[in-house]
Design a protein around this motif. Sequence first.
Motif, PDB file in Angstrom:
ATOM      1  N   SER A   1     -10.371  15.802   6.849  1.00  0.00           N
ATOM      2  CA  SER A   1     -10.558  16.717   7.931  1.00  0.00           C
ATOM      3  C   SER A   1     -11.929  17.523   7.652  1.00  0.00           C
ATOM      4  CB  SER A   1      -9.566  17.796   8.342  1.00  0.00           C
ATOM      5  OG  SER A   1      -9.328  18.624   7.023  1.00  0.00           O
ATOM      6  N   PRO A   2     -12.490  18.003   8.885  1.00  0.00           N
ATOM      7  CA  PRO A   2     -13.905  18.744   8.486  1.00  0.00           C
ATOM      8  C   PRO A   2     -14.035  19.522   7.524  1.00  0.00           C
ATOM      9  CG  PRO A   2     -13.417  18.456  10.982  1.00  0.00           C
ATOM     10  CD  PRO A   2     -12.351  18.290  10.262  1.00  0.00           C
ATOM     11  N   ASP A   3     -12.801  20.352   7.083  1.00  0.00           N
ATOM     12  CA  ASP A   3     -12.959  21.386   6.130  1.00  0.00           C
ATOM     13  C   ASP A   3     -12.082  20.895   4.894  1.00  0.00           C
ATOM     14  OD1 ASP A   3     -10.159  21.356   6.565  1.00  0.00           O
ATOM     15  OD2 ASP A   3     -10.092  23.577   7.147  1.00  0.00           O
ATOM     16  N   GLY A   4     -11.853  19.663   4.763  1.00  0.00           N
ATOM     17  CA  GLY A   4     -11.347  18.938   3.413  1.00  0.00           C
ATOM     18  C   GLY A   4      -9.858  19.506   3.110  1.00  0.00           C
ATOM     19  N   SER A   5      -9.377  20.411   4.004  1.00  0.00           N
ATOM     20  CA  SER A   5      -8.073  20.728   3.661  1.00  0.00           C
ATOM     21  C   SER A   5      -6.890  19.606   4.036  1.00  0.00           C
ATOM     22  CB  SER A   5      -7.644  21.982   4.649  1.00  0.00           C
ATOM     23  OG  SER A   5      -7.594  21.864   6.015  1.00  0.00           O
ATOM     24  N   PHE A   6      -6.941  18.939   4.723  1.00  0.00           N
ATOM     25  CA  PHE A   6      -6.248  17.604   5.237  1.00  0.00           C
ATOM     26  C   PHE A   6      -6.873  16.504   4.755  1.00  0.00           C
ATOM     27  CE2 PHE A   6      -5.457  14.184   8.013  1.00  0.00           C
ATOM     28  CZ  PHE A   6      -4.092  13.975   7.877  1.00  0.00           C
ATOM     29  N   GLU A   7      -6.171  15.560   3.855  1.00  0.00           N
ATOM     30  CA  GLU A   7      -6.516  14.544   3.420  1.00  0.00           C
ATOM     31  C   GLU A   7      -5.492  13.196   3.608  1.00  0.00           C
ATOM     32  OE1 GLU A   7      -7.785  14.622  -0.475  1.00  0.00           O
ATOM     33  OE2 GLU A   7      -9.143  15.727  -0.414  1.00  0.00           O
ATOM     34  N   LEU A   8      -5.854  12.209   4.204  1.00  0.00           N
ATOM     35  CA  LEU A   8      -4.769  11.033   4.286  1.00  0.00           C
ATOM     36  C   LEU A   8      -5.600   9.779   3.537  1.00  0.00           C
ATOM     37  CD1 LEU A   8      -3.145   9.877   7.595  1.00  0.00           C
ATOM     38  CD2 LEU A   8      -4.286   8.196   6.212  1.00  0.00           C
ATOM     39  N   TYR A   9      -4.775   9.385   2.743  1.00  0.00           N
ATOM     40  CA  TYR A   9      -5.621   8.595   1.665  1.00  0.00           C
ATOM     41  C   TYR A   9      -4.444   7.232   1.482  1.00  0.00           C
ATOM     42  CZ  TYR A   9      -3.532  11.167  -2.158  1.00  0.00           C
ATOM     43  OH  TYR A   9      -2.740  11.958  -2.975  1.00  0.00           O
ATOM     44  N   PHE A  10      -5.085   6.285   1.003  1.00  0.00           N
ATOM     45  CA  PHE A  10      -4.114   4.898   0.391  1.00  0.00           C
ATOM     46  C   PHE A  10      -4.420   4.810  -0.880  1.00  0.00           C
ATOM     47  CE2 PHE A  10      -4.916   4.539   5.052  1.00  0.00           C
ATOM     48  CZ  PHE A  10      -3.767   4.064   5.487  1.00  0.00           C
ATOM     49  N   SER A  11      -3.379   4.488  -1.564  1.00  0.00           N
ATOM     50  CA  SER A  11      -3.342   3.977  -3.053  1.00  0.00           C
ATOM     51  C   SER A  11      -2.680   2.894  -3.246  1.00  0.00           C
ATOM     52  CB  SER A  11      -2.791   5.210  -3.955  1.00  0.00           C
ATOM     53  OG  SER A  11      -1.471   5.575  -3.510  1.00  0.00           O
ATOM     54  N   ASP A  12      -2.635   2.235  -4.523  1.00  0.00           N
ATOM     55  CA  ASP A  12      -1.823   1.119  -4.657  1.00  0.00           C
ATOM     56  C   ASP A  12      -1.849   0.092  -3.738  1.00  0.00           C
ATOM     57  OD1 ASP A  12      -0.892   2.803  -6.969  1.00  0.00           O
ATOM     58  OD2 ASP A  12       0.352   3.723  -5.736  1.00  0.00           O
ATOM     59  N   ILE A  13      -3.279  -0.441  -3.311  1.00  0.00           N
ATOM     60  CA  ILE A  13      -3.318  -1.260  -2.283  1.00  0.00           C
ATOM     61  C   ILE A  13      -3.559  -2.496  -2.965  1.00  0.00           C
ATOM     62  CG2 ILE A  13      -4.856  -2.237  -0.833  1.00  0.00           C
ATOM     63  CD1 ILE A  13      -5.804   0.553  -0.181  1.00  0.00           C
ATOM     64  N   SER A  14      -2.794  -3.599  -2.712  1.00  0.00           N
ATOM     65  CA  SER A  14      -2.920  -5.033  -3.365  1.00  0.00           C
ATOM     66  C   SER A  14      -2.684  -5.980  -2.176  1.00  0.00           C
ATOM     67  CB  SER A  14      -1.836  -4.997  -4.501  1.00  0.00           C
ATOM     68  OG  SER A  14      -0.659  -5.118  -4.020  1.00  0.00           O
ATOM     69  N   VAL A  15      -3.337  -7.123  -2.340  1.00  0.00           N
ATOM     70  CA  VAL A  15      -3.062  -8.269  -1.224  1.00  0.00           C
ATOM     71  C   VAL A  15      -2.799  -9.656  -1.965  1.00  0.00           C
ATOM     72  CG1 VAL A  15      -4.296  -6.935   0.549  1.00  0.00           C
ATOM     73  CG2 VAL A  15      -5.396  -8.617  -1.077  1.00  0.00           C
ATOM     74  N   GLU A  16      -2.085 -10.386  -1.308  1.00  0.00           N
ATOM     75  CA  GLU A  16      -1.721 -11.575  -1.779  1.00  0.00           C
ATOM     76  C   GLU A  16      -2.165 -12.818  -0.611  1.00  0.00           C
ATOM     77  OE1 GLU A  16       2.173 -11.921  -3.349  1.00  0.00           O
ATOM     78  OE2 GLU A  16       1.676 -10.453  -4.674  1.00  0.00           O
TER      79      GLU A  16
ATOM     80  N   PHE B   1       0.714  -1.300   0.140  1.00  0.00           N
ATOM     81  CA  PHE B   1      -0.081  -0.181   0.022  1.00  0.00           C
ATOM     82  C   PHE B   1       0.959   1.327   0.239  1.00  0.00           C
ATOM     83  CE2 PHE B   1       0.701  -1.174   4.443  1.00  0.00           C
ATOM     84  CZ  PHE B   1       0.864   0.165   5.184  1.00  0.00           C
ATOM     85  N   THR B   2       0.308   2.180  -0.513  1.00  0.00           N
ATOM     86  CA  THR B   2       1.076   3.749  -0.357  1.00  0.00           C
ATOM     87  C   THR B   2       0.434   4.522   0.529  1.00  0.00           C
ATOM     88  OG1 THR B   2       1.801   3.379  -2.590  1.00  0.00           O
ATOM     89  CG2 THR B   2       1.774   5.540  -1.970  1.00  0.00           C
ATOM     90  N   PHE B   3       0.750   5.246   1.341  1.00  0.00           N
ATOM     91  CA  PHE B   3       0.124   6.025   2.425  1.00  0.00           C
ATOM     92  C   PHE B   3       0.590   7.422   2.021  1.00  0.00           C
ATOM     93  CE2 PHE B   3       1.057   8.770   6.070  1.00  0.00           C
ATOM     94  CZ  PHE B   3       0.021   8.641   6.977  1.00  0.00           C
ATOM     95  N   ASN B   4      -0.429   8.396   1.670  1.00  0.00           N
ATOM     96  CA  ASN B   4      -0.314   9.762   1.148  1.00  0.00           C
ATOM     97  C   ASN B   4      -0.835  10.592   2.157  1.00  0.00           C
ATOM     98  OD1 ASN B   4       0.436   8.803  -1.899  1.00  0.00           O
ATOM     99  ND2 ASN B   4      -1.416   7.441  -1.337  1.00  0.00           N
ATOM    100  N   VAL B   5      -0.259  11.886   2.338  1.00  0.00           N
ATOM    101  CA  VAL B   5      -0.757  12.897   3.113  1.00  0.00           C
ATOM    102  C   VAL B   5      -0.941  14.274   2.167  1.00  0.00           C
ATOM    103  CG1 VAL B   5      -0.782  14.481   5.201  1.00  0.00           C
ATOM    104  CG2 VAL B   5      -0.190  11.787   5.349  1.00  0.00           C
ATOM    105  N   GLU B   6      -2.167  14.808   2.166  1.00  0.00           N
ATOM    106  CA  GLU B   6      -2.283  16.106   1.287  1.00  0.00           C
ATOM    107  C   GLU B   6      -2.737  17.100   2.208  1.00  0.00           C
ATOM    108  OE1 GLU B   6      -4.173  16.282  -2.366  1.00  0.00           O
ATOM    109  OE2 GLU B   6      -3.138  14.677  -3.197  1.00  0.00           O
ATOM    110  N   VAL B   7      -2.229  18.545   2.286  1.00  0.00           N
ATOM    111  CA  VAL B   7      -2.471  19.487   3.139  1.00  0.00           C
ATOM    112  C   VAL B   7      -2.675  20.633   2.040  1.00  0.00           C
ATOM    113  CG1 VAL B   7      -1.906  21.172   4.759  1.00  0.00           C
ATOM    114  CG2 VAL B   7      -1.440  18.534   5.045  1.00  0.00           C
ATOM    115  N   ASN B   8      -4.010  21.159   1.928  1.00  0.00           N
ATOM    116  CA  ASN B   8      -4.244  22.213   1.072  1.00  0.00           C
ATOM    117  C   ASN B   8      -3.845  21.901  -0.497  1.00  0.00           C
ATOM    118  OD1 ASN B   8      -5.392  24.003   3.201  1.00  0.00           O
ATOM    119  ND2 ASN B   8      -3.232  24.724   3.810  1.00  0.00           N
TER     120      ASN B   8
END
Length: 223
Positions: free
Chosen positions: A208-223, A56-63
């Motif tokens: 976050s409540p105002d959407g300025s902070f996003e923590l999301y996962f991408s490229d998730i794969s399981v075996e 998995f890839t852990f991502n954080v975006e702010v603004n």
Amino acid sequence: MKNLLLLAFLAVSLISCNQHKKKQEQPENAPNLETHEKIAMANGFKEFDSLEQIKFTFNVEVNDSLRSKREWTWNIDSDKISLREKDSVMSYIQKDSLAKEKEYIDQRFVNDSYWLLFPFQLKWSDADFSEVKKAKAPISGDEMQMLTVKYPSEGGYTPGDSYDIYFDEDFMIREWVYKASAGGREMATTWEDYEDFKGVKISKMHKSPDGSFELYFSDISVE
């Protein structure tokens, strides 16, 4: 916002580095499950035992600015964990005794996998649980069931932290509030965009409540 980003990295209350006590046998129809166990089961706790590897890839975006991106490969049976971050690759074996130079990668893996699989931490980790009550969720304002999860004051990277988790009748978490034991900091985020990976249900987006902070996962794969 700096505090929010810091919390995204370090808001973890694990008591042990050996965080996936996954081989405990669970009865097929375990009677009288406690609420935290029902949440874990609803998210595919039993199915996790059949997995050999998760990426998995852990991502954080702010603004809308990408502040963090970490690509993980976790070999579950061997506990070998690899991190790709900015053109560098690091690996280690997760165990109770950890070399000092491996703490950088371990701290980040504990944090990132905690966000990824928090419902399972309700069974893996040593925490105290409140009585379930009805409460208004902090972001949507909807009335949901609420459970407080509190960790002991000693051990782990951030001891004494707690989480108020808000969940539906199907025991899927929809929002939570992280409460740091030091400094009184709090952070509320959503739990949304669930996807099923071979029976393991993962919330891929937290805002976050105002959407300025996003923590999301991408490229998730399981075996």
